[in-house]
Design an enzyme around this catalytic site. Structure first.
Site, short mmCIF file in Angstrom:
data_model
loop_
_atom_site.label_atom_id
_atom_site.label_comp_id
_atom_site.label_asym_id
_atom_site.label_seq_id
_atom_site.Cartn_x
_atom_site.Cartn_y
_atom_site.Cartn_z
N CYS A 132 0.83 -1.21 0.00
CA CYS A 132 0.00 0.00 0.00
C CYS A 132 0.87 1.26 0.00
O CYS A 132 1.49 1.60 1.02
CB CYS A 132 -0.92 -0.04 1.22
N CYS A 140 -0.04 3.93 2.57
CA CYS A 140 0.34 3.47 3.91
C CYS A 140 1.81 3.81 4.19
O CYS A 140 2.15 4.29 5.27
CB CYS A 140 0.15 1.96 4.05
#
Length: 105
Positions: free
Chosen positions: A30, A33
């Site tokens: 991600c 993230c």
């Protein structure tokens, strides 16, 4: 104080207690993230003693993510006394993370 890395096995213990706990549900793949990770570390240092920051990798620990209905990443959840009090989906700047924590705690 650095963010604590937690697992499905110690999740319930990590979110228990009187201190608010922000859990970052994230994954290695991600991008947002990874962008947000240094911001969470900085906020963890700035708000040490007021809030605890914990990170859980949803690929390695799918039970907690499933239990709390995490469908997108990154997802931040604020817990107090083991209960969810606020949720935020999507990446945020360091300043916005700190504001969200103050608004939610």
């Amino acid at each position: 104080m650095a963010a604590e890395h937690i697992t499905d096995d110690n999740f319930d213990t990590a979110i228990a207690g009187d201190t608010p706990v922000v859990v970052d549900f994230w994954a290695e793949w991600c991008g947002p993230c990874k962008q947000m990770s240094p911001h969470l570390e900085a906020v963890s240092d700035e708000l040490a003693g007021k809030v605890k920051i914990a990170k859980i990798n949803v690929d390695e620990n799918p039970i907690a993510a499933s239990k709390f209905g995490v469908r997108g990443l990154p997802t931040l959840m604020m817990f107090k006394g083991g209960k969810v009090t606020a949720t935020h989906l999507g990446a945020m700047s360091k300043q916005r993370i700190a504001e969200w924590i103050k608004e939610s705690s």
